[in-house]
Design a protein around this motif. Structure first.
Motif, PDB file in Angstrom:
ATOM      1  N   THR A 177       0.829  -1.200   0.000  1.00 33.74           N
ATOM      2  CA  THR A 177       0.000   0.000   0.000  1.00 33.74           C
ATOM      3  C   THR A 177       0.866   1.253   0.000  1.00 33.74           C
ATOM      4  O   THR A 177       1.752   1.417   0.825  1.00 33.74           O
ATOM      5  CB  THR A 177      -0.921   0.014   1.224  1.00 33.74           C
ATOM      6  N   LYS A 178       0.596   2.147  -0.954  1.00 38.23           N
ATOM      7  CA  LYS A 178       1.276   3.435  -1.029  1.00 38.23           C
ATOM      8  C   LYS A 178       0.279   4.535  -0.666  1.00 38.23           C
ATOM      9  O   LYS A 178      -0.922   4.393  -0.878  1.00 38.23           O
ATOM     10  CB  LYS A 178       1.810   3.697  -2.441  1.00 38.23           C
ATOM     11  N   VAL A 179       0.805   5.641  -0.161  1.00 39.87           N
ATOM     12  CA  VAL A 179       0.005   6.848   0.019  1.00 39.87           C
ATOM     13  C   VAL A 179       0.270   7.733  -1.191  1.00 39.87           C
ATOM     14  O   VAL A 179       1.413   8.128  -1.450  1.00 39.87           O
ATOM     15  CB  VAL A 179       0.364   7.586   1.319  1.00 39.87           C
ATOM     16  N   THR A 180      -0.769   8.000  -1.955  1.00 38.40           N
ATOM     17  CA  THR A 180      -0.632   8.722  -3.213  1.00 38.40           C
ATOM     18  C   THR A 180      -1.494   9.984  -3.189  1.00 38.40           C
ATOM     19  O   THR A 180      -2.374  10.136  -2.351  1.00 38.40           O
ATOM     20  CB  THR A 180      -1.055   7.842  -4.402  1.00 38.40           C
ATOM     21  N   ALA A 181      -1.227  10.860  -4.144  1.00 35.81           N
ATOM     22  CA  ALA A 181      -2.040  12.068  -4.282  1.00 35.81           C
ATOM     23  C   ALA A 181      -2.098  12.476  -5.737  1.00 35.81           C
ATOM     24  O   ALA A 181      -1.128  12.275  -6.487  1.00 35.81           O
ATOM     25  CB  ALA A 181      -1.487  13.207  -3.428  1.00 35.81           C
ATOM     26  N   GLN A 182      -3.221  13.036  -6.127  1.00 36.39           N
ATOM     27  CA  GLN A 182      -3.431  13.592  -7.456  1.00 36.39           C
ATOM     28  C   GLN A 182      -3.772  15.068  -7.291  1.00 36.39           C
ATOM     29  O   GLN A 182      -4.555  15.432  -6.427  1.00 36.39           O
ATOM     30  CB  GLN A 182      -4.622  12.914  -8.146  1.00 36.39           C
ATOM     31  N   MET A 183      -3.192  15.911  -8.113  1.00 34.95           N
ATOM     32  CA  MET A 183      -3.571  17.315  -8.063  1.00 34.95           C
ATOM     33  C   MET A 183      -3.401  17.957  -9.432  1.00 34.95           C
ATOM     34  O   MET A 183      -2.362  17.775 -10.082  1.00 34.95           O
ATOM     35  CB  MET A 183      -2.727  18.073  -7.036  1.00 34.95           C
ATOM     36  N   SER A 184      -4.426  18.678  -9.856  1.00 36.13           N
ATOM     37  CA  SER A 184      -4.357  19.456 -11.088  1.00 36.13           C
ATOM     38  C   SER A 184      -3.938  20.871 -10.740  1.00 36.13           C
ATOM     39  O   SER A 184      -4.496  21.488  -9.818  1.00 36.13           O
ATOM     40  CB  SER A 184      -5.721  19.472 -11.789  1.00 36.13           C
TER      41      SER A 184
END
Length: 242
Positions: free
Chosen positions: A2-9
């Protein structure tokens, strides 16, 4: 794992929304944040996979749509800030797009909110690290996705909890607004947060860059010219004097 990820525009100059209103009297959709936000997220709103997830028709089958589909498929649980939840609770409707457990970091307790499609909102008052811990337990081996807003993402970065960051860079300059990497990272004059680019995907309306976050690192003075050969501004000054 499990990774901690983030998406941001973000815009090319690093803003993820327009300016925040000094006083919220009309709701954020009618305030100064919304125009900038919808410009930098236009690529997602136009994607068929995003529209399907929201229950809307239409959209384009494109590499952008594949990115959206991949993002939803990778996430087993989400973490978000209370302001984002408050802004999205009613627009998301009875079947929010997450289809997974969502853990909301907040100071205001509330009972667990169950929605259709497998989405639940759990309100965590014990802090960010506790929210991520609960999300890891609920993710079933998939990723924990930090879904915003920008203030929460800065907290996750500052705490050293983020493993992967996907930036979606729209080709627009907003000039002002809420800056994703502004104050709040807890960095001094001699340290930084290092990232390694793993993937770049271009499309006409956005550039998708995936980074692995490798953590904090001390910044050091580049003294490669100390052997006697002048480099940088000193060399420029010497050449100008000749």
């Amino acid at each position: 794992m499990t990774k901690v990820t983030a998406q941001m525009s973000v815009s090319l100059d690093g803003f993820y929304t327009g300016p925040r209103a000094a006083k919220d009297t009309k709701g954020w959709m009618r305030g100064p944040e919304a125009p900038g936000f919808f410009r930098v997220t236009r690529w997602a709103v136009d994607a068929a996979a995003w529209r399907e997830r929201q229950g809307f028709a239409g959209g384009e089958r494109s590499v952008d749509s594949e990115i959206v589909e991949e993002t939803f498929a990778a996430a087993g649980a989400y973490v978000m800030g209370r302001r984002m939840f408050d802004a999205g609770e009613f627009p998301w409707g009875d079947e929010p797009p997450f289809h997974a457990p969502v853990f909301v970091v907040t100071h205001r307790p509330r009972e667990v909110l169950e929605r259709q499609g497998g989405t639940s909102f759990t309100f965590v008052t014990e802090g960010l690290e506790r929210a991520i811990e609960l999300a890891r337990d609920a993710a079933g081996g998939k990723d924990v996705a930090v879904s915003g807003g920008g203030e929460l993402l800065r907290q996750v970065l500052a705490a050293g909890l983020l493993d992967q960051l996907d930036l979606h860079i729209a080709p627009v300059l907003l000039g002002e607004g809420q800056h994703l990497f502004g104050p709040g990272l807890g960095l001094g004059a001699d340290d930084g947060i290092e990232l390694v680019p793993d993937r770049v995907v271009d499309s006409p309306g956005v550039t998708h860059i995936r980074y692995t976050v490798t953590g904090r690192s001390k910044l050091v003075l580049d003294d490669r010219g100390a052997s006697g050969e002048l480099v940088g501004p000193a060399a420029s000054e010497q050449r100008s004097a000749l």
